[in-house]
Design a protein around this motif. Sequence first.
Motif, mmCIF file in Angstrom:
data_model
loop_
_atom_site.group_PDB
_atom_site.id
_atom_site.type_symbol
_atom_site.label_atom_id
_atom_site.label_comp_id
_atom_site.label_asym_id
_atom_site.label_seq_id
_atom_site.Cartn_x
_atom_site.Cartn_y
_atom_site.Cartn_z
ATOM 1 N N ILE A 21 14.868 -7.578 -39.007
ATOM 2 C CA ILE A 21 13.527 -7.008 -38.915
ATOM 3 C C ILE A 21 13.137 -6.764 -37.454
ATOM 4 C CG2 ILE A 21 11.079 -7.576 -39.221
ATOM 5 C CD1 ILE A 21 11.958 -8.986 -41.861
ATOM 6 N N MET A 22 13.430 -7.714 -36.580
ATOM 7 C CA MET A 22 13.038 -7.567 -35.181
ATOM 8 C C MET A 22 13.814 -6.451 -34.489
ATOM 9 S SD MET A 22 10.491 -9.445 -34.692
ATOM 10 C CE MET A 22 10.366 -9.237 -32.910
ATOM 11 N N THR A 23 15.051 -6.229 -34.878
ATOM 12 C CA THR A 23 15.812 -5.109 -34.322
ATOM 13 C C THR A 23 15.113 -3.791 -34.633
ATOM 14 O OG1 THR A 23 17.917 -6.295 -34.482
ATOM 15 C CG2 THR A 23 18.027 -3.892 -34.378
ATOM 16 N N ILE A 24 14.640 -3.662 -35.862
ATOM 17 C CA ILE A 24 13.937 -2.434 -36.258
ATOM 18 C C ILE A 24 12.544 -2.390 -35.626
ATOM 19 C CG2 ILE A 24 13.021 -1.157 -38.241
ATOM 20 C CD1 ILE A 24 15.388 -2.387 -39.858
ATOM 21 N N TYR A 25 11.890 -3.545 -35.539
ATOM 22 C CA TYR A 25 10.548 -3.640 -34.939
ATOM 23 C C TYR A 25 10.553 -3.133 -33.495
ATOM 24 C CZ TYR A 25 6.019 -5.956 -33.907
ATOM 25 O OH TYR A 25 4.724 -6.250 -33.564
ATOM 26 N N GLN A 26 11.655 -3.370 -32.808
ATOM 27 C CA GLN A 26 11.761 -2.977 -31.401
ATOM 28 C C GLN A 26 12.278 -1.555 -31.223
ATOM 29 O OE1 GLN A 26 14.210 -6.269 -30.278
ATOM 30 N NE2 GLN A 26 12.481 -7.710 -30.266
ATOM 31 N N SER A 27 12.514 -0.864 -32.344
ATOM 32 C CA SER A 27 12.962 0.528 -32.274
ATOM 33 C C SER A 27 11.764 1.470 -32.340
ATOM 34 C CB SER A 27 13.921 0.832 -33.429
ATOM 35 O OG SER A 27 13.231 0.821 -34.666
ATOM 36 N N GLU A 28 12.015 2.758 -32.199
ATOM 37 C CA GLU A 28 10.920 3.731 -32.173
ATOM 38 C C GLU A 28 10.510 4.184 -33.566
ATOM 39 O OE1 GLU A 28 11.847 6.981 -29.628
ATOM 40 O OE2 GLU A 28 12.013 5.746 -27.815
ATOM 41 N N ASP A 29 11.419 4.135 -34.541
ATOM 42 C CA ASP A 29 11.139 4.694 -35.858
ATOM 43 C C ASP A 29 11.341 3.650 -36.937
ATOM 44 O OD1 ASP A 29 10.715 6.324 -38.035
ATOM 45 O OD2 ASP A 29 12.686 7.287 -37.938
ATOM 46 N N PHE A 30 10.263 3.338 -37.682
ATOM 47 C CA PHE A 30 10.340 2.371 -38.772
ATOM 48 C C PHE A 30 10.692 3.038 -40.104
ATOM 49 C CE2 PHE A 30 6.755 -0.189 -36.546
ATOM 50 C CZ PHE A 30 7.669 -0.665 -35.612
ATOM 51 N N ASP A 31 10.639 4.379 -40.159
ATOM 52 C CA ASP A 31 10.835 5.122 -41.408
ATOM 53 C C ASP A 31 9.822 4.643 -42.448
ATOM 54 O OD1 ASP A 31 11.835 6.816 -43.342
ATOM 55 O OD2 ASP A 31 13.496 5.492 -43.891
ATOM 56 N N VAL A 32 8.534 4.808 -42.139
ATOM 57 C CA VAL A 32 7.461 4.331 -43.012
ATOM 58 C C VAL A 32 7.246 5.303 -44.157
ATOM 59 C CG1 VAL A 32 5.048 3.616 -43.154
ATOM 60 C CG2 VAL A 32 6.340 3.282 -41.021
ATOM 61 N N ARG A 33 7.258 4.777 -45.390
ATOM 62 C CA ARG A 33 6.999 5.568 -46.593
ATOM 63 C C ARG A 33 5.999 4.841 -47.464
ATOM 64 N NH1 ARG A 33 11.931 4.276 -48.318
ATOM 65 N NH2 ARG A 33 12.466 3.469 -46.245
ATOM 66 N N SER A 34 5.499 5.511 -48.486
ATOM 67 C CA SER A 34 4.561 4.899 -49.420
ATOM 68 C C SER A 34 5.241 4.662 -50.758
ATOM 69 C CB SER A 34 3.328 5.791 -49.635
ATOM 70 O OG SER A 34 2.563 5.860 -48.460
ATOM 71 N N LYS A 35 4.989 3.461 -51.332
ATOM 72 C CA LYS A 35 5.488 3.160 -52.666
ATOM 73 C C LYS A 35 4.514 3.707 -53.706
ATOM 74 C CE LYS A 35 6.033 -1.307 -51.691
ATOM 75 N NZ LYS A 35 6.481 -2.730 -51.780
ATOM 76 N N GLU A 36 4.835 3.495 -54.970
ATOM 77 C CA GLU A 36 4.004 4.034 -56.047
ATOM 78 C C GLU A 36 2.578 3.514 -55.995
ATOM 79 O OE1 GLU A 36 5.786 3.530 -59.842
ATOM 80 O OE2 GLU A 36 7.484 4.854 -59.424
ATOM 81 N N ASP A 37 2.386 2.287 -55.494
ATOM 82 C CA ASP A 37 1.033 1.725 -55.408
ATOM 83 C C ASP A 37 0.355 2.042 -54.078
ATOM 84 O OD1 ASP A 37 2.442 0.150 -53.657
ATOM 85 O OD2 ASP A 37 1.966 -1.755 -54.624
ATOM 86 N N ASP A 38 0.964 2.969 -53.320
ATOM 87 C CA ASP A 38 0.448 3.427 -52.020
ATOM 88 C C ASP A 38 0.592 2.399 -50.902
ATOM 89 O OD1 ASP A 38 -0.286 5.969 -52.905
ATOM 90 O OD2 ASP A 38 -2.258 5.289 -53.574
ATOM 91 N N SER A 39 1.236 1.280 -51.168
ATOM 92 C CA SER A 39 1.494 0.325 -50.092
ATOM 93 C C SER A 39 2.692 0.814 -49.275
ATOM 94 C CB SER A 39 1.774 -1.063 -50.659
ATOM 95 O OG SER A 39 2.941 -1.057 -51.462
ATOM 96 N N PRO A 40 2.727 0.478 -47.980
ATOM 97 C CA PRO A 40 3.809 0.980 -47.134
ATOM 98 C C PRO A 40 5.101 0.208 -47.327
ATOM 99 C CG PRO A 40 2.336 -0.393 -45.840
ATOM 100 C CD PRO A 40 1.727 -0.281 -47.208
ATOM 101 N N VAL A 41 6.205 0.896 -47.100
ATOM 102 C CA VAL A 41 7.522 0.259 -47.067
ATOM 103 C C VAL A 41 8.303 0.875 -45.920
ATOM 104 C CG1 VAL A 41 8.569 1.875 -48.707
ATOM 105 C CG2 VAL A 41 9.545 -0.414 -48.441
ATOM 106 N N THR A 42 9.123 0.091 -45.263
ATOM 107 C CA THR A 42 9.902 0.568 -44.122
ATOM 108 C C THR A 42 11.373 0.205 -44.320
ATOM 109 O OG1 THR A 42 9.808 -1.459 -42.802
ATOM 110 C CG2 THR A 42 7.902 0.035 -42.660
ATOM 111 N N ARG A 43 12.199 0.720 -43.414
ATOM 112 C CA ARG A 43 13.619 0.359 -43.511
ATOM 113 C C ARG A 43 13.832 -1.114 -43.182
ATOM 114 N NH1 ARG A 43 16.549 1.342 -38.410
ATOM 115 N NH2 ARG A 43 15.105 2.115 -36.819
ATOM 116 N N ALA A 44 12.864 -1.742 -42.516
ATOM 117 C CA ALA A 44 12.967 -3.182 -42.262
ATOM 118 C C ALA A 44 12.816 -3.972 -43.561
ATOM 119 C CB ALA A 44 11.910 -3.616 -41.255
#
Length: 266
Positions: A21-44
């Motif tokens: 998670i911290m490797t991705i946290y320190q990167s520029e792109d989290f690849d943020v998307r929305s799930k069916e309930d509109d909550s966010p999900v990332t590649r982390a």
Amino acid sequence: MDMDKLTQVMRSLAIRAGSEIMTIYQSEDFDVRSKEDDSPVTRADEAADALISEGLRDAFPDVPLVTEEQAATHGQSAQTFLIVDPLDGTKEFVQRRGDFTVNIAYVENGVPVRGVVFAPARNRLFYTEADGRTVEESGAFDPDAAGPVQPLSVATPDNAALRVVASKSHRDEATDTYINKYGIADMKSAGSSLKFCLVATGEADLYPRLGRTMEWDTAAGHAVLSGAGGYVVRFDDHSPLTYGKPGFENPFFIAHSPGTDLKSAE
């Protein structure tokens, strides 16, 4: 269940997932998307989930596994199971506020009896040892070797001057109205399951949650608080919060240290 093995596996997987998670946290792109309930999900979320799920299934193939990021696991019915939120506090993660956690718990007969909560951006690691007692570990967080640990115990509350912790991202008027029924000396805001841990360490006495949560959001923190002598009860009648409910959805609840004079929901 082999509790020594469970403690070792959960701790190791949480630390390994936290590193991903911290490797991705320190990167520029989290690849943020929305799930069916509109909550966010990332590649982390997805990377941590894959690592933890594989590790738990390898170690405990006969124990049902429920994890937030795998919808296929949400339809099962069990009273004894492993439950995972690989990245609790995704909103905190996306906004780079640090209050996100890795959560792994073991629920036995509807009760979270063992758990680990790792906040990698805060360098805080809480878990129940094999005997069920909760510790906070310090040091370098080597997944293969535990560092120094400090046993945790809830504080004795002063009901005229309680220390309250509440959600950072989900605070609302109903929560504030309920909190105002108490004598308050200090008010903290925190994200994710860290709120349970602040009660477990004695940094807070009361954490009310008047909002939607799922069992994977709370089970690990619940276990950590229980192992430090605290309680998690339903908001409506103050009975113990149980797990394995249909759909794994929680009612409103209150986490607290013993001796807290809980106010009614009315």
